[in-house]
Scaffold this motif. Structure first.
Motif, short mmCIF file in Angstrom:
data_model
loop_
_atom_site.label_atom_id
_atom_site.label_comp_id
_atom_site.label_asym_id
_atom_site.label_seq_id
_atom_site.Cartn_x
_atom_site.Cartn_y
_atom_site.Cartn_z
N LEU A 82 6.08 15.49 -1.85
CA LEU A 82 4.83 15.52 -2.62
C LEU A 82 5.07 16.06 -4.04
O LEU A 82 4.50 15.57 -5.00
N ALA A 83 5.95 17.03 -4.15
CA ALA A 83 6.23 17.65 -5.46
C ALA A 83 6.90 16.68 -6.43
O ALA A 83 6.72 16.82 -7.64
N ILE A 84 7.63 15.68 -5.94
CA ILE A 84 8.34 14.78 -6.85
C ILE A 84 7.64 13.43 -7.03
O ILE A 84 8.04 12.66 -7.89
N LEU A 85 6.63 13.15 -6.23
CA LEU A 85 5.93 11.86 -6.35
C LEU A 85 5.07 11.82 -7.61
O LEU A 85 4.50 12.84 -8.03
N ALA A 86 4.98 10.64 -8.19
CA ALA A 86 4.14 10.42 -9.36
C ALA A 86 3.42 9.09 -9.20
O ALA A 86 3.88 8.21 -8.47
N GLN B 36 -8.57 14.61 3.45
CA GLN B 36 -8.28 14.15 4.81
C GLN B 36 -6.78 14.12 5.09
O GLN B 36 -6.36 13.87 6.21
N GLU B 37 -5.97 14.34 4.06
CA GLU B 37 -4.51 14.31 4.14
C GLU B 37 -3.97 12.97 4.63
O GLU B 37 -2.94 12.91 5.29
N ASP B 38 -4.68 11.88 4.29
CA ASP B 38 -4.21 10.55 4.65
C ASP B 38 -3.97 9.68 3.43
O ASP B 38 -3.81 8.47 3.52
N GLY B 39 -3.93 10.33 2.25
CA GLY B 39 -3.70 9.59 1.02
C GLY B 39 -3.41 10.51 -0.15
O GLY B 39 -3.63 11.71 -0.08
N LEU B 40 -2.88 9.91 -1.20
CA LEU B 40 -2.58 10.63 -2.43
C LEU B 40 -3.48 10.09 -3.53
O LEU B 40 -3.66 8.88 -3.66
N ILE B 41 -4.02 10.98 -4.32
CA ILE B 41 -4.96 10.62 -5.37
C ILE B 41 -4.35 10.86 -6.75
O ILE B 41 -3.78 11.92 -6.99
N LEU C 138 -7.10 6.29 -8.51
CA LEU C 138 -6.54 5.48 -7.44
C LEU C 138 -6.18 6.34 -6.24
O LEU C 138 -5.76 7.49 -6.39
N LEU C 139 -6.33 5.76 -5.05
CA LEU C 139 -5.95 6.40 -3.80
C LEU C 139 -4.82 5.59 -3.19
O LEU C 139 -4.97 4.38 -2.97
N PHE C 140 -3.69 6.25 -2.97
CA PHE C 140 -2.55 5.63 -2.33
C PHE C 140 -2.51 6.13 -0.89
O PHE C 140 -2.36 7.34 -0.66
N LYS C 141 -2.67 5.24 0.08
CA LYS C 141 -2.72 5.62 1.49
C LYS C 141 -1.35 6.10 1.98
O LYS C 141 -0.31 5.70 1.45
N ILE C 142 -1.38 6.95 3.00
CA ILE C 142 -0.17 7.39 3.68
C ILE C 142 -0.20 6.79 5.07
O ILE C 142 -1.16 6.99 5.82
N ARG C 143 0.83 6.00 5.41
CA ARG C 143 0.92 5.37 6.73
C ARG C 143 2.17 5.87 7.44
O ARG C 143 3.27 5.76 6.89
N ILE D 132 2.30 4.91 0.51
CA ILE D 132 2.42 3.53 0.02
C ILE D 132 2.07 3.55 -1.47
O ILE D 132 0.91 3.47 -1.85
N MET D 133 3.09 3.68 -2.30
CA MET D 133 2.90 3.86 -3.73
C MET D 133 2.98 2.54 -4.49
O MET D 133 3.68 2.40 -5.48
N LEU D 134 2.22 1.56 -4.01
CA LEU D 134 2.15 0.25 -4.66
C LEU D 134 0.79 0.10 -5.33
O LEU D 134 -0.24 0.28 -4.68
N ILE D 135 0.79 -0.23 -6.59
CA ILE D 135 -0.46 -0.36 -7.34
C ILE D 135 -1.38 -1.40 -6.70
O ILE D 135 -2.58 -1.20 -6.60
N ASP D 136 -0.81 -2.50 -6.25
CA ASP D 136 -1.61 -3.58 -5.64
C ASP D 136 -2.29 -3.16 -4.34
O ASP D 136 -3.29 -3.76 -3.94
#
Length: 55
Positions: free
Chosen positions: A7-11, A24-29, A35-40, A45-49
Motif C-alpha cells: 500500500l505504501a508504494i502503490l500510486a 470497507q477495505e475492498d478498494g483503493l481510492i 477513482l476506486l480501484f477494487k481489490i480482488r 486491480i490498478m487498471l484505469i479501464d
C-alpha cells in the motif's frame, strides 16, 4: 487485506498520486482522480479501464 508495505508504494496509474484504502477495505481510492480501484483476492486491480468513478 492488503499488505501495508505494498500500500505504501502503490500510486494511481492515471495521475501517479497517492491512493488510500477505502472504509470497507475492498478498494483503493485516488482522491485526485475520484477513482476506486477494487481489490480482488488481495490483489489491487490498478487498471484505469476497470476503475470505478466516485463522487
Amino acid at each position: 487485506m492488503i499488505n501495508q508495505e505494498l500500500l505504501a508504494i502503490l500510486a494511481c496509474p492515471k495521475c501517479k498520486g497517492p491512493v488510500r484504502l477505502n472504509a470497507q477495505e475492498d478498494g483503493l481510492i485516488c482522491e485526485t482522480c475520484a477513482l476506486l480501484f477494487k481489490i480482488r483476492d488481495g490483489i489491487p486491480i490498478m487498471l484505469i479501464d476497470e476503475a470505478e468513478k466516485i463522487n
